[in-house]
Write a protein that holds these residues in place. Sequence first.
Motif, mmCIF file in Angstrom:
data_model
loop_
_atom_site.group_PDB
_atom_site.id
_atom_site.type_symbol
_atom_site.label_atom_id
_atom_site.label_comp_id
_atom_site.label_asym_id
_atom_site.label_seq_id
_atom_site.Cartn_x
_atom_site.Cartn_y
_atom_site.Cartn_z
ATOM 1 N N LEU A 43 -6.928 41.723 52.836
ATOM 2 C CA LEU A 43 -8.014 40.689 52.321
ATOM 3 C C LEU A 43 -8.857 41.175 51.008
ATOM 4 N N VAL A 44 -9.546 42.327 51.228
ATOM 5 C CA VAL A 44 -10.406 42.527 50.342
ATOM 6 C C VAL A 44 -10.059 43.930 49.358
ATOM 7 N N GLY A 45 -9.028 44.746 50.060
ATOM 8 C CA GLY A 45 -8.613 45.909 49.310
ATOM 9 C C GLY A 45 -9.114 46.945 50.368
ATOM 10 N N GLU A 46 -8.256 48.304 50.437
ATOM 11 C CA GLU A 46 -8.458 49.208 51.739
ATOM 12 C C GLU A 46 -9.916 49.753 51.141
ATOM 13 N N GLU A 47 -10.262 50.180 49.960
ATOM 14 C CA GLU A 47 -11.308 51.027 49.706
ATOM 15 C C GLU A 47 -12.604 49.990 49.748
ATOM 16 N N ASN A 48 -12.438 48.826 49.450
ATOM 17 C CA ASN A 48 -13.427 47.624 49.616
ATOM 18 C C ASN A 48 -14.071 47.696 50.959
ATOM 19 N N TYR A 49 -12.926 47.665 51.994
ATOM 20 C CA TYR A 49 -12.933 47.318 53.215
ATOM 21 C C TYR A 49 -13.799 48.685 53.938
ATOM 22 N N LYS A 50 -13.489 49.722 53.498
ATOM 23 C CA LYS A 50 -14.417 50.937 53.991
ATOM 24 C C LYS A 50 -15.777 51.062 53.570
ATOM 25 N N ARG A 51 -15.863 50.886 52.181
ATOM 26 C CA ARG A 51 -17.217 50.772 51.454
ATOM 27 C C ARG A 51 -18.254 49.832 51.887
ATOM 28 N N PHE A 52 -17.621 48.647 52.143
ATOM 29 C CA PHE A 52 -18.517 47.748 52.834
ATOM 30 C C PHE A 52 -18.342 47.338 54.248
ATOM 31 N N GLN A 53 -17.844 48.282 54.930
ATOM 32 C CA GLN A 53 -17.804 48.386 56.160
ATOM 33 C C GLN A 53 -17.617 47.064 57.095
ATOM 34 N N GLY A 54 -16.622 46.469 56.509
ATOM 35 C CA GLY A 54 -16.023 45.397 57.117
ATOM 36 C C GLY A 54 -16.662 43.993 56.657
ATOM 37 N N LYS A 55 -17.467 43.969 55.874
ATOM 38 C CA LYS A 55 -18.161 42.930 55.324
ATOM 39 C C LYS A 55 -17.768 42.670 54.036
ATOM 40 N N PHE A 56 -17.504 40.977 53.683
ATOM 41 C CA PHE A 56 -17.236 40.619 52.442
ATOM 42 C C PHE A 56 -18.181 41.054 51.354
ATOM 43 N N PRO A 57 -17.794 41.379 50.380
ATOM 44 C CA PRO A 57 -19.029 41.995 49.604
ATOM 45 C C PRO A 57 -19.687 41.026 48.565
ATOM 46 N N LEU A 58 -18.979 39.914 48.292
ATOM 47 C CA LEU A 58 -19.666 39.034 47.385
ATOM 48 C C LEU A 58 -19.977 37.635 47.724
ATOM 49 N N LEU A 59 -21.021 37.059 47.059
ATOM 50 C CA LEU A 59 -21.565 35.684 47.385
ATOM 51 C C LEU A 59 -21.271 34.824 46.223
ATOM 52 N N ILE A 60 -20.813 33.710 46.192
ATOM 53 C CA ILE A 60 -20.448 32.849 44.980
ATOM 54 C C ILE A 60 -21.085 31.564 45.188
ATOM 55 N N LYS A 61 -22.036 31.120 44.214
ATOM 56 C CA LYS A 61 -22.767 29.971 44.362
ATOM 57 C C LYS A 61 -22.608 29.105 43.219
ATOM 58 N N PHE A 62 -22.751 27.770 43.156
ATOM 59 C CA PHE A 62 -23.176 26.914 42.080
ATOM 60 C C PHE A 62 -24.484 26.589 42.288
ATOM 61 N N ILE A 63 -25.453 26.587 41.062
ATOM 62 C CA ILE A 63 -26.953 26.484 41.521
ATOM 63 C C ILE A 63 -27.188 25.207 40.505
ATOM 64 N N GLU B 185 -2.211 47.056 40.068
ATOM 65 C CA GLU B 185 -2.763 48.329 40.279
ATOM 66 C C GLU B 185 -4.234 48.102 40.940
ATOM 67 N N LEU B 186 -4.641 47.013 41.010
ATOM 68 C CA LEU B 186 -6.212 46.566 41.635
ATOM 69 C C LEU B 186 -6.276 46.501 43.248
ATOM 70 N N ASP B 187 -6.888 47.382 43.759
ATOM 71 C CA ASP B 187 -7.047 47.219 45.324
ATOM 72 C C ASP B 187 -8.375 46.566 45.630
ATOM 73 N N SER B 188 -8.175 45.242 45.368
ATOM 74 C CA SER B 188 -9.322 44.183 45.639
ATOM 75 C C SER B 188 -8.850 43.011 45.706
ATOM 76 N N PHE B 189 -9.466 41.855 46.229
ATOM 77 C CA PHE B 189 -9.506 40.602 46.247
ATOM 78 C C PHE B 189 -9.776 39.879 44.648
#
Length: 323
Positions: free
Chosen positions: A70-90, A267-271
Amino acid sequence: MYPLKFKPILKSTLWGGERIIPFKQLDCQQEQVGESWEISDVPGDESVVAEGADAGKNLTQLMEEYKGKLVGEENYKRFQGKFPLLIKFIDAKQDLSIQVHPDDELAMKRHQSMGKTEMWYIIDNTGGQAHLYSGLKKQITPQEYADMIENNTICDALDKYDVQPGDVFFLPAGRIHSIGAGCFLAEIQQTSNITYRIYDFNRRDKNGNLRELHTELSKDAIDYTVSDDYRTHYEPRKDEPVELVSCPYFTTSVYNLTETMNMDYSELDSFVIYICMKGACTVTDNEGNRISVKAGESVLFPATTQNLEVVPEGEVSFLETYV
């Protein structure tokens, strides 16, 4: 996996307006909606998949099930299983409070949370009138800062900007800021809900109480560096990406497309997330999954996505962000 849309989490606020529901073309009734949390893994506010095989699952469950897919292997390790971004409209009908967010080190020490670096993209301004605060315009000490909070003069030390659609502001953790009345914007931030309220214009809540300020907590969180200009400057271009922000927490570009474009993410290891601000398009991934995207929608493409074909319906404008 397939491209994911989520049910928006609408939040009514003291300062919220009436633009988010029609912008997102939602069939619901809710007043003073200040925020739509588009994609969130904040505890208690986890986004729920709107359609497809994973409909009904929340983002936390998707992370547990798909992990690096879902998020990329390195991102999964780096953020310890948490999705790293929050997206909003304000949508700010009134001024928001003056705020600051702690960095990772301070947020982890105090709150066991990630810090909060974020960015804003201005979608609209009410009647051509909107402003915001970003950063200090003069040098002050922590004690001078506390004194200015006490005597209601903190705004005198802040840089104030009149804003137009397309304006961009990058807000690293530690930078004092506030969204002003008339701003309608997209926000990309770290997954964190830690906010220190510095000043709230002496407003009272619905019960007549002054809202809590976090003067002592914020004093140590502020970056007291002064810069000449806090606005992000870029040249808009059609039919090619324009990078707006590249930082350790996200890279964001804006696209204004009038013709078909093929995106190569092999080549991108990310969502990748698309946040649509104007128009509509059809997006097809390398597995043949096709999804329509229109203004007010946000789509999460999993890290297994190799490439995308984006076909605009006339003209479409969206932000692309990934880690």
